[in-house]
Write a protein that holds these residues in place. Structure first.
Motif, PDB file in Angstrom:
ATOM      1  N   LEU A 183       0.838  -1.204   0.000  1.00  0.00           N
ATOM      2  CA  LEU A 183       0.000   0.000   0.000  1.00  0.00           C
ATOM      3  C   LEU A 183       0.874   1.256   0.000  1.00  0.00           C
ATOM      4  N   LEU A 184       1.944   1.222   0.826  1.00  0.00           N
ATOM      5  CA  LEU A 184       2.863   2.375   0.873  1.00  0.00           C
ATOM      6  C   LEU A 184       3.533   2.562  -0.489  1.00  0.00           C
ATOM      7  N   ALA A 185       3.962   1.432  -1.104  1.00  0.00           N
ATOM      8  CA  ALA A 185       4.639   1.513  -2.410  1.00  0.00           C
ATOM      9  C   ALA A 185       3.694   2.099  -3.463  1.00  0.00           C
ATOM     10  N   ALA A 186       2.401   1.690  -3.420  1.00  0.00           N
ATOM     11  CA  ALA A 186       1.434   2.213  -4.405  1.00  0.00           C
ATOM     12  C   ALA A 186       1.308   3.723  -4.251  1.00  0.00           C
ATOM     13  N   HIS A 187       1.278   4.192  -2.995  1.00  0.00           N
ATOM     14  CA  HIS A 187       1.187   5.637  -2.757  1.00  0.00           C
ATOM     15  C   HIS A 187       2.422   6.354  -3.326  1.00  0.00           C
ATOM     16  N   VAL A 188       3.601   5.785  -3.087  1.00  0.00           N
ATOM     17  CA  VAL A 188       4.844   6.399  -3.594  1.00  0.00           C
ATOM     18  C   VAL A 188       4.805   6.471  -5.121  1.00  0.00           C
ATOM     19  N   PHE A 189       4.416   5.368  -5.764  1.00  0.00           N
ATOM     20  CA  PHE A 189       4.434   5.318  -7.236  1.00  0.00           C
ATOM     21  C   PHE A 189       3.500   6.377  -7.828  1.00  0.00           C
ATOM     22  N   VAL A 190       2.262   6.434  -7.273  1.00  0.00           N
ATOM     23  CA  VAL A 190       1.278   7.367  -7.842  1.00  0.00           C
ATOM     24  C   VAL A 190       1.712   8.816  -7.587  1.00  0.00           C
ATOM     25  N   SER A 191       2.136   9.134  -6.344  1.00  0.00           N
ATOM     26  CA  SER A 191       2.542  10.524  -6.046  1.00  0.00           C
ATOM     27  C   SER A 191       3.712  10.953  -6.914  1.00  0.00           C
ATOM     28  N   ALA A 192       4.743  10.086  -7.022  1.00  0.00           N
ATOM     29  CA  ALA A 192       5.946  10.466  -7.781  1.00  0.00           C
ATOM     30  C   ALA A 192       5.607  10.593  -9.264  1.00  0.00           C
ATOM     31  N   ALA A 193       4.798   9.655  -9.801  1.00  0.00           N
ATOM     32  CA  ALA A 193       4.460   9.707 -11.227  1.00  0.00           C
ATOM     33  C   ALA A 193       3.643  10.962 -11.526  1.00  0.00           C
ATOM     34  N   LEU A 194       2.664  11.309 -10.643  1.00  0.00           N
ATOM     35  CA  LEU A 194       1.860  12.515 -10.882  1.00  0.00           C
ATOM     36  C   LEU A 194       2.735  13.767 -10.818  1.00  0.00           C
ATOM     37  N   ALA A 195       3.702  13.771  -9.909  1.00  0.00           N
ATOM     38  CA  ALA A 195       4.551  14.967  -9.723  1.00  0.00           C
ATOM     39  C   ALA A 195       5.363  15.291 -10.973  1.00  0.00           C
ATOM     40  N   VAL A 196       5.707  14.281 -11.763  1.00  0.00           N
ATOM     41  CA  VAL A 196       6.604  14.533 -12.907  1.00  0.00           C
ATOM     42  C   VAL A 196       5.913  14.362 -14.267  1.00  0.00           C
ATOM     43  N   SER A 197       4.587  14.135 -14.267  1.00  0.00           N
ATOM     44  CA  SER A 197       3.934  13.746 -15.532  1.00  0.00           C
ATOM     45  C   SER A 197       3.178  14.851 -16.255  1.00  0.00           C
ATOM     46  N   ALA A 198       3.168  16.090 -15.735  1.00  0.00           N
ATOM     47  CA  ALA A 198       2.384  17.145 -16.394  1.00  0.00           C
ATOM     48  C   ALA A 198       2.932  17.405 -17.797  1.00  0.00           C
ATOM     49  N   PRO A 199       2.046  17.568 -18.812  1.00  0.00           N
ATOM     50  CA  PRO A 199       2.531  17.859 -20.161  1.00  0.00           C
ATOM     51  C   PRO A 199       3.159  19.246 -20.229  1.00  0.00           C
ATOM     52  N   ALA A 200       4.102  19.444 -21.163  1.00  0.00           N
ATOM     53  CA  ALA A 200       4.860  20.701 -21.244  1.00  0.00           C
ATOM     54  C   ALA A 200       3.945  21.906 -21.433  1.00  0.00           C
ATOM     55  N   GLU A 201       2.803  21.736 -22.178  1.00  0.00           N
ATOM     56  CA  GLU A 201       1.946  22.892 -22.439  1.00  0.00           C
ATOM     57  C   GLU A 201       1.054  23.241 -21.237  1.00  0.00           C
ATOM     58  N   ARG A 202       0.938  22.308 -20.274  1.00  0.00           N
ATOM     59  CA  ARG A 202       0.176  22.612 -19.048  1.00  0.00           C
ATOM     60  C   ARG A 202       1.011  22.243 -17.832  1.00  0.00           C
ATOM     61  N   PRO A 203       2.106  22.990 -17.557  1.00  0.00           N
ATOM     62  CA  PRO A 203       2.984  22.613 -16.456  1.00  0.00           C
ATOM     63  C   PRO A 203       2.271  22.717 -15.111  1.00  0.00           C
ATOM     64  N   GLU A 204       2.616  21.794 -14.208  1.00  0.00           N
ATOM     65  CA  GLU A 204       2.004  21.797 -12.890  1.00  0.00           C
ATOM     66  C   GLU A 204       2.657  22.890 -12.044  1.00  0.00           C
ATOM     67  N   SER A 205       1.904  23.420 -11.057  1.00  0.00           N
ATOM     68  CA  SER A 205       2.518  24.434 -10.194  1.00  0.00           C
ATOM     69  C   SER A 205       3.627  23.770  -9.385  1.00  0.00           C
ATOM     70  N   GLU A 206       4.684  24.565  -9.139  1.00  0.00           N
ATOM     71  CA  GLU A 206       5.848  24.021  -8.430  1.00  0.00           C
ATOM     72  C   GLU A 206       5.455  23.532  -7.034  1.00  0.00           C
ATOM     73  N   SER A 207       4.542  24.311  -6.364  1.00  0.00           N
ATOM     74  CA  SER A 207       4.220  23.931  -4.984  1.00  0.00           C
ATOM     75  C   SER A 207       3.499  22.582  -4.935  1.00  0.00           C
ATOM     76  N   ARG A 208       2.578  22.343  -5.888  1.00  0.00           N
ATOM     77  CA  ARG A 208       1.867  21.055  -5.863  1.00  0.00           C
ATOM     78  C   ARG A 208       2.812  19.891  -6.195  1.00  0.00           C
ATOM     79  N   GLY A 209       3.678  20.103  -7.203  1.00  0.00           N
ATOM     80  CA  GLY A 209       4.628  19.059  -7.582  1.00  0.00           C
ATOM     81  C   GLY A 209       5.562  18.699  -6.439  1.00  0.00           C
ATOM     82  N   VAL A 210       6.063  19.738  -5.747  1.00  0.00           N
ATOM     83  CA  VAL A 210       7.003  19.481  -4.645  1.00  0.00           C
ATOM     84  C   VAL A 210       6.280  18.792  -3.489  1.00  0.00           C
ATOM     85  N   ARG A 211       5.015  19.219  -3.227  1.00  0.00           N
ATOM     86  CA  ARG A 211       4.246  18.554  -2.157  1.00  0.00           C
ATOM     87  C   ARG A 211       4.078  17.065  -2.463  1.00  0.00           C
ATOM     88  N   ARG A 212       3.816  16.765  -3.733  1.00  0.00           N
ATOM     89  CA  ARG A 212       3.645  15.343  -4.108  1.00  0.00           C
ATOM     90  C   ARG A 212       4.948  14.570  -3.906  1.00  0.00           C
TER      91      ARG A 212
END
Ligand code: HEM
Length: 147
Positions: free
Chosen positions: A96-125
């Protein structure tokens, strides 16, 4: 056909697991504790741009580490049968912990270049991935004791 001794595969799989943990959790800790705070003095637009560039460079490492953990973890599990009930309960907690790590880390780095994620949300993830990843390492250390 060339046959690889099982000991060699076992050592390689353990190496792959540890190296993937180092890259994923170590990378998340570095971004959270070092790289992101260094962006603090920048204007909002510059910070978002710098964050998007960092996330894009970290992305292949995150995906490779997740794949490495899934392959090596499954191999380790299948080649070490006969564990106690307690082991399986704590192994489930670790998954369960590993699943949380995978999803948070993947979401933090997966935003497309034309819609970049805010730095604060990415860093929080990534901070969440780092903290929960450290907990997963603690559970892994316990698993080695209770076999
Ligand atoms: C965030 C994700 C993960 C982290 C931080 C993590 C961390 C660790 C660490 C530090 C070890 C001890 C390595 C050693 O001493 O050889 C380990 C062992 C292990 N991991 Fe993971 N792991 C993760 C994901 C997974 C996944 C997804 C699987 C299964 C698909 C898995 C299965 C295993 C198994 C079977 C062992 C051997 C445990 C034992 O000592 O009996 N891990 N893990």
């Amino acid at each position: 056909m060339v046959s690889i001794p099982l000991e060699v595969l076992g050592v390689f799989s353990r190496w792959l697991h540890i190296v993937s943990v180092v890259a994923l959790i170590g990378g998340a800790i570095y971004v959270w504790g070092v790289a992101a705070p260094a962006l603090k003095g920048l204007q909002d637009d510059d910070r978002t741009g710098a964050w998007a560039a960092q996330a894009a460079r970290f992305r292949p490492l995150v995906y490779a580490a997740i794949a490495g953990l899934l392959v090596s973890g499954t191999y380790n599990l299948l080649t070490q049968p006969g564990h106690t009930r307690m082991y399986h309960i704590w192994f489930g907690v670790k998954m369960l912990l590993a699943a949380h790590v995978f999803v948070s880390a993947a979401l933090a780095v997966s935003a497309p270049a034309e819609r970049p994620e805010s730095e604060s949300r990415g860093v929080r993830r990534l901070a969440g991935a780092a903290i929960v990843g450290l907990l997963a390492i603690l559970v892994a250390a316990y698993l080695r004791r209770i076999y």
